[in-house]
Design an enzyme around this catalytic site. Sequence first.
Site, PDB file in Angstrom:
ATOM      1  N   THR A 124       0.748  -1.287  -0.127  1.00 53.87           N
ATOM      2  CA  THR A 124       0.046  -0.007  -0.157  1.00 53.87           C
ATOM      3  C   THR A 124       0.685   1.494  -0.023  1.00 53.87           C
ATOM      4  O   THR A 124       1.893   1.291   0.491  1.00 53.87           O
ATOM      5  CB  THR A 124      -0.973  -0.025   1.302  1.00 53.87           C
ATOM      6  N   TYR A 146      -2.086   0.378  10.284  1.00 51.55           N
ATOM      7  CA  TYR A 146      -2.093  -0.322   8.911  1.00 51.55           C
ATOM      8  C   TYR A 146      -0.617  -0.286   7.985  1.00 51.55           C
ATOM      9  O   TYR A 146      -0.224  -1.298   7.554  1.00 51.55           O
ATOM     10  CB  TYR A 146      -3.187   0.237   8.246  1.00 51.55           C
TER      11      TYR A 146
END
Length: 314
Positions: A124, A146
């Site tokens: 990501t 995250y």
Amino acid sequence: MRILVTGAAGFIASHLCEQLHALGHEVFGVDNFNDYYSPELKALNAADLQAKGITIFKADLNGDLSAVFAQPYDYVYHLAAQPGISADTTLDEYIINNIKATQNLLDAVLTYSPSLKSFVNIATSSVYGLEATVDETVPPQPVSFYGVTKLAGEQLVLGLQRTGKLNACSIRLYSVYGPRERPEKLYTKLIENLINDQPFPLFEGSLRHERSFTYVGDIVAGLAAIIGREALVNGEIINLGTDEVNTTEEGIKAVEAILGKTLIVDHRPARKGDQQRTAAVIDKAQRLLDYTPKTSLRQGLEAQVAWYKEKFGG
């Protein structure tokens, strides 16, 4: 080719399964159907895949994967993860689902698919931090659980590649949207609230956030392009997104125009860990994967609105 896709009942992975199947590959998916968001929505996605002849295993990546690996695979695409930035998700959950699950999957690959052509890790742009506007050579500076745990998972994969135990690459995605987008994500939530005249939670400052909103069809085309190029991308980190940048406000106005309605806004305090700006630098993807995103934000949002209406009415 025999290909395994993890998180297969989810948003991006379900589209990837369909794309790979359409290209003539033998595709298998695995998903634990957890309740981070509606298991019923995941079941709808899985049913669409199974109707096309794609096999779906219900299994947790932190458990016994011997049944999933009853036969070896040529490629593994690892998309399963604890997603998003949420105050309701603990660090332990991110560690279990983004680090430990990745390691357990890697152990299974080394045990049951020793001749794997490539392990494709899906990472990501959140690993870059508050400003994801750089190329792959810039050191990551994640600011969320995250981002931190996805970076750790990426390094588990590339660590095995660096020691010669695995052919692998890692693909960092940018703000993917489109049909099947998760219910809590920007555009699905926006479409739902507009259609039902419900207040939309808007975090302070987010209207000015800039994003490389990338249509899911462009993303899966880039991921599928890895097949046959595994030697070229082995050991590489590659950004995958669009170099078109829009503000959140522009995205909201586009959906309002498509639906012919005006959003009711529920103003909320700024959310910790939100990226301020993303702008995908995709020179490497263009060079190695012949990657060219083709879908404009308006085109992608029209497709997402049509999907939402088909599945949920409105």
